[in-house]
Motif scaffolding. Sequence first.
Motif, mmCIF file in Angstrom:
data_model
loop_
_atom_site.group_PDB
_atom_site.id
_atom_site.type_symbol
_atom_site.label_atom_id
_atom_site.label_comp_id
_atom_site.label_asym_id
_atom_site.label_seq_id
_atom_site.Cartn_x
_atom_site.Cartn_y
_atom_site.Cartn_z
ATOM 1 N N TYR A 65 3.766 7.898 0.743
ATOM 2 C CA TYR A 65 4.198 6.524 0.986
ATOM 3 C C TYR A 65 3.305 5.510 0.279
ATOM 4 O O TYR A 65 3.772 4.513 -0.246
ATOM 5 C CB TYR A 65 4.250 6.225 2.489
ATOM 6 N N VAL A 66 1.989 5.771 0.283
ATOM 7 C CA VAL A 66 1.075 4.815 -0.371
ATOM 8 C C VAL A 66 0.761 5.209 -1.816
ATOM 9 O O VAL A 66 -0.154 4.667 -2.435
ATOM 10 C CB VAL A 66 -0.245 4.615 0.422
ATOM 11 N N SER A 104 0.957 -5.419 -0.290
ATOM 12 C CA SER A 104 2.239 -5.595 0.362
ATOM 13 C C SER A 104 2.806 -4.248 0.844
ATOM 14 O O SER A 104 3.447 -4.178 1.896
ATOM 15 C CB SER A 104 3.176 -6.389 -0.555
ATOM 16 N N LYS A 105 2.520 -3.171 0.116
ATOM 17 C CA LYS A 105 2.916 -1.833 0.585
ATOM 18 C C LYS A 105 2.224 -1.478 1.896
ATOM 19 O O LYS A 105 2.813 -0.900 2.810
ATOM 20 C CB LYS A 105 2.532 -0.777 -0.451
ATOM 21 N N LEU A 106 0.945 -1.818 1.953
ATOM 22 C CA LEU A 106 0.175 -1.509 3.149
ATOM 23 C C LEU A 106 0.692 -2.315 4.344
ATOM 24 O O LEU A 106 0.840 -1.804 5.456
ATOM 25 C CB LEU A 106 -1.300 -1.830 2.875
ATOM 26 N N ILE A 107 1.000 -3.569 4.081
ATOM 27 C CA ILE A 107 1.550 -4.408 5.143
ATOM 28 C C ILE A 107 2.867 -3.822 5.643
ATOM 29 O O ILE A 107 3.134 -3.761 6.839
ATOM 30 C CB ILE A 107 1.769 -5.846 4.628
ATOM 31 N N GLY A 117 -9.668 0.740 -3.978
ATOM 32 C CA GLY A 117 -8.404 0.512 -3.274
ATOM 33 C C GLY A 117 -7.781 1.809 -2.778
ATOM 34 O O GLY A 117 -7.143 1.839 -1.724
ATOM 35 N N GLU A 118 -7.967 2.898 -3.539
ATOM 36 C CA GLU A 118 -7.457 4.210 -3.096
ATOM 37 C C GLU A 118 -8.210 4.684 -1.857
ATOM 38 O O GLU A 118 -7.602 5.185 -0.906
ATOM 39 C CB GLU A 118 -7.585 5.231 -4.232
ATOM 40 N N ARG A 119 -9.521 4.483 -1.845
ATOM 41 C CA ARG A 119 -10.316 4.855 -0.661
ATOM 42 C C ARG A 119 -9.844 4.098 0.565
ATOM 43 O O ARG A 119 -9.722 4.647 1.645
ATOM 44 C CB ARG A 119 -11.788 4.488 -0.885
ATOM 45 N N LEU A 120 -9.581 2.831 0.359
ATOM 46 C CA LEU A 120 -9.134 1.989 1.455
ATOM 47 C C LEU A 120 -7.818 2.503 2.032
ATOM 48 O O LEU A 120 -7.643 2.610 3.253
ATOM 49 C CB LEU A 120 -8.962 0.564 0.933
ATOM 50 N N ARG A 121 -6.897 2.865 1.142
ATOM 51 C CA ARG A 121 -5.602 3.353 1.627
ATOM 52 C C ARG A 121 -5.770 4.665 2.390
ATOM 53 O O ARG A 121 -5.128 4.895 3.408
ATOM 54 C CB ARG A 121 -4.624 3.509 0.454
ATOM 55 N N VAL A 122 -6.669 5.525 1.895
ATOM 56 C CA VAL A 122 -6.946 6.776 2.613
ATOM 57 C C VAL A 122 -7.513 6.466 4.005
ATOM 58 O O VAL A 122 -7.123 7.066 5.013
ATOM 59 C CB VAL A 122 -7.928 7.667 1.813
ATOM 60 N N ALA A 123 -8.419 5.473 4.072
ATOM 61 C CA ALA A 123 -9.019 5.112 5.360
ATOM 62 C C ALA A 123 -7.960 4.578 6.327
ATOM 63 O O ALA A 123 -8.019 4.833 7.539
ATOM 64 C CB ALA A 123 -10.123 4.070 5.151
#
Length: 224
Positions: free
Chosen positions: A128-129, A178-181, A145-151
């Motif tokens: 998804y991310v 916006s994907k994360l939101i 930013g990839e680390r953040l999405r993993v977290a």
Amino acid sequence: MILRAKNIHKTFTNGIKTLTVLQGIDFQLQTGEIVTIMGPSGSGKSTFLNIIGTLDNPTKGSITIADREINTLSDRELSALRNSYIGFVFQFHHLLPEFTALENILIPSLISASAEPRQARAMELLDYVGLVDRSDHFPAELSGGERLRVAVLRALINQPQLILADEPTGNLDAENASKLINLFRQINRDFQQSLVITTHNPAVAEIGDRHLELSSGILISRDN
Ligand SMILES: Nc1ncnc2c1ncn2[C@@H]1O[C@H](COP(=O)(O)OP(=O)(O)OP(=O)(O)O)[C@@H](O)[C@H]1O
Ligand SMILES: [Mg+2]
């Protein structure tokens, strides 16, 4: 109601220096609600999230999560409550360097006694991310930013009722933010998970059902 914080004060003391950051915050979060908190750097947003996430103690005041007053719990009960009810996205990601992205995401589901490892779900979330092909990378092999999405995915894997996200889009470009939101919105809608999100980004703050501002040690509504 999933969370109630009453009259929260926080003062840091270093030697003879004291710094009062929170000065009597009352806060309630309903099940399924999204609340966003803005406020200048240094106003105490991370401090407040750490306190309602039971990672730090208030100088004064009480926290109730899922009808349990946390002051009355033993360390063991508190860890169990934290692990089953709360997912934390830290301002600085705190991934474990010796585990891959996928393993980092799965850690909470390994610790929690009831949850079977959710590998398929973790891969679905990675997809998804947009990080499926990074699943075997170690944190040092991921971008910020990839680390953040993993977290973020790590905080979601156990489907905790309460997600506390400290600047979750801090170093993401507009598209990934916006994907994360949208992911937050989706889990909120699908699983009635409650979220508290701190942000400096007005577009992120938008997704709140309620919009608060932390200023001079208190939380005020930005809605009227
Ligand atoms: N352990 C500590 N000891 C002393 N002072 C601290 C400690 N932790 C935070 N502070 C101070 O408390 C204030 C609030 O810090 P906090 O990290 O909560 O701010 P913030 O609103 O999250 O800021 P930012 O938007 O930059 O992340 C800051 O002035 C900081 O210097
Ligand atoms: Mg902060």
